[in-house]
Scaffold this active site. Sequence first.
Site, PDB file in Angstrom:
ATOM      1  N   ARG A 122     -17.129  62.765 -34.567  1.00  0.00           N
ATOM      2  CA  ARG A 122     -18.173  62.780 -35.371  1.00  0.00           C
ATOM      3  C   ARG A 122     -17.801  61.533 -36.331  1.00  0.00           C
ATOM      4  O   ARG A 122     -17.462  61.578 -37.361  1.00  0.00           O
ATOM      5  CB  ARG A 122     -17.915  64.132 -36.230  1.00  0.00           C
ATOM      6  CG  ARG A 122     -18.502  65.056 -35.592  1.00  0.00           C
ATOM      7  CD  ARG A 122     -18.547  66.279 -36.201  1.00  0.00           C
ATOM      8  NE  ARG A 122     -19.706  67.035 -36.131  1.00  0.00           N
ATOM      9  CZ  ARG A 122     -20.330  68.253 -36.465  1.00  0.00           C
ATOM     10  NH1 ARG A 122     -19.138  68.963 -37.288  1.00  0.00           N
ATOM     11  NH2 ARG A 122     -21.254  68.741 -36.358  1.00  0.00           N
ATOM     12  N   GLN A 127     -23.581  59.463 -34.432  1.00  0.00           N
ATOM     13  CA  GLN A 127     -24.371  60.473 -35.216  1.00  0.00           C
ATOM     14  C   GLN A 127     -25.451  60.848 -34.164  1.00  0.00           C
ATOM     15  O   GLN A 127     -25.829  62.173 -34.262  1.00  0.00           O
ATOM     16  CB  GLN A 127     -24.660  59.931 -36.449  1.00  0.00           C
ATOM     17  CG  GLN A 127     -23.770  60.407 -37.387  1.00  0.00           C
ATOM     18  CD  GLN A 127     -23.988  60.069 -38.862  1.00  0.00           C
ATOM     19  OE1 GLN A 127     -25.262  59.528 -38.929  1.00  0.00           O
ATOM     20  NE2 GLN A 127     -23.446  60.083 -39.895  1.00  0.00           N
ATOM     21  N   ASP A 130     -24.816  63.610 -31.905  1.00  0.00           N
ATOM     22  CA  ASP A 130     -24.072  64.820 -32.018  1.00  0.00           C
ATOM     23  C   ASP A 130     -24.839  66.009 -31.849  1.00  0.00           C
ATOM     24  O   ASP A 130     -25.447  66.460 -32.720  1.00  0.00           O
ATOM     25  CB  ASP A 130     -23.752  64.690 -33.748  1.00  0.00           C
ATOM     26  CG  ASP A 130     -22.794  65.597 -34.107  1.00  0.00           C
ATOM     27  OD1 ASP A 130     -22.612  66.663 -33.574  1.00  0.00           O
ATOM     28  OD2 ASP A 130     -22.327  65.462 -35.327  1.00  0.00           O
ATOM     29  N   SER A 133     -24.560  69.028 -34.501  1.00  0.00           N
ATOM     30  CA  SER A 133     -25.343  69.004 -35.555  1.00  0.00           C
ATOM     31  C   SER A 133     -26.735  69.319 -35.233  1.00  0.00           C
ATOM     32  O   SER A 133     -27.682  69.938 -35.994  1.00  0.00           O
ATOM     33  CB  SER A 133     -25.262  67.532 -36.329  1.00  0.00           C
ATOM     34  OG  SER A 133     -23.870  67.241 -36.824  1.00  0.00           O
ATOM     35  N   TYR A 230     -13.569  68.927 -41.720  1.00  0.00           N
ATOM     36  CA  TYR A 230     -13.630  70.365 -41.451  1.00  0.00           C
ATOM     37  C   TYR A 230     -12.775  71.231 -42.425  1.00  0.00           C
ATOM     38  O   TYR A 230     -12.120  70.605 -42.999  1.00  0.00           O
ATOM     39  CB  TYR A 230     -13.084  70.657 -40.021  1.00  0.00           C
ATOM     40  CG  TYR A 230     -13.982  70.209 -39.293  1.00  0.00           C
ATOM     41  CD1 TYR A 230     -15.242  70.901 -38.806  1.00  0.00           C
ATOM     42  CD2 TYR A 230     -13.807  69.159 -38.264  1.00  0.00           C
ATOM     43  CE1 TYR A 230     -16.054  70.499 -37.838  1.00  0.00           C
ATOM     44  CE2 TYR A 230     -14.569  68.889 -37.144  1.00  0.00           C
ATOM     45  CZ  TYR A 230     -15.708  69.134 -36.876  1.00  0.00           C
ATOM     46  OH  TYR A 230     -16.654  68.692 -36.008  1.00  0.00           O
TER      47      TYR A 230
END
Length: 379
Positions: A122, A127, A130, A133, A230
């Site tokens: 990440r 991005q 991902d 996501s 996280y």
Amino acid sequence: MVTIAVTAERDGEPRVAVSPETVKKLTAMGLLVKVQKGAGAASRFSDEQLAAQGAEIAPTAGEALGGADVFLKVGRPTADEVKALKPGAIVAAMLSPYDDRAGLEALAETGAVLMAMEFMPRISRAQSMDVLSSQANLAGYKAVIDAAAMFGQALPMMMTAAGTVPAAKTFIMGVGVAGLQAIATARRLGAIVSATDVRPATKEQVASLGAKFIAVEDEEFKQAQTAAGYAKPMSAEYQKKQAELVASHIKGQDIVITTALIPGRPAPRLISTVMVESMKPGSVIVDLAAERGGNCELTQPDKVVEHKGVSIAGPLNLAGEVPVNASSLYAKNLLAFLETMIDKKEKALKVNWDDELVKGTLVARDGRIVHPSLQRTGA
Ligand code: NAD
């Protein structure tokens, strides 16, 4: 010519690993894309649409796979599928690497290069690749839509000549990618929204979406985020304080969407049976953590259970229920990743084994499972 194979997914998986848009881009790069007949149907990508962008439609999976250099898939493929590829071909999919170890080993033994899209680092550069996501965002949206459909009342406040309809109170637990989209969707539908998380960074995000933030904000809360962004598992003492807060808040809620997860662990248990029983009959809980054991004690994976008038849904593939968008975005994630492994001038595969995206996602190579998180101690 580099050949890319795409086959239909197993039953119950409506998504597909390619879209007309990505076929067009891959073909423009000088690659041949072979798609199994009907593979895009559940995502409303017809064979004709895919062919119009340059795909070759193969009558069977075997014909799509035969001698291909790259195999793109949504879920984990079978070893038989992978054996049909060129030796050492690249397989990129959501491999669920922590599940069914024997199956993963069988796949590794084919000698293919296995890349798990869930392991994509990440970082800013990745991005656009991902998949967690792109899919969680849609799942957060669909959770609210499903909850609204199950809830026998309207979400927005309505003042009518016949009387006033109250706004539904909606509580989002876990404010990651899915939770943020759930807040935004519930707000757009006119609900009164509150949300909770253990990571302090979420407080401002919740407020900026017009929802109320609720959490036990003690010293432990201030340290709850890892360097990777996280949540950490919380102490028993924190969990007790959190349970008291949730118990007092949840009893006034109409809809609860739970999305709380901690990487590599079972989902934290946030809603007890007693809390469910404190809710009004007709209330709805949608538990997005069902696959990892659920945030609610009563959740059953892939089922809607009713307990004392409260419905609790444990959907396993909500993104797949918005297949057109889920497939389009997933296919774009794959395209962005594949582009990093193609020499555009030579129109050839050129994998940089030292690239952190490759190192991060590489599960198996030359017949062996190589990912650090999948090494067995003592093995
Ligand atoms: P996730 O699916 O792992 O977890 C969902 C949420 O549950 C998280 O916000 C987590 O804090 C929360 N949670 C965990 N335990 C909880 C508990 N006991 N009570 C309440 N909430 C709890 O999260 P995610 O959606 O994958 O996002 C994780 C982080 O990664 C976020 O900071 C997000 O912004 C970040 N992220 C970064 C990138 C990137 O840089 N490319 C992309 C996506 C997400």
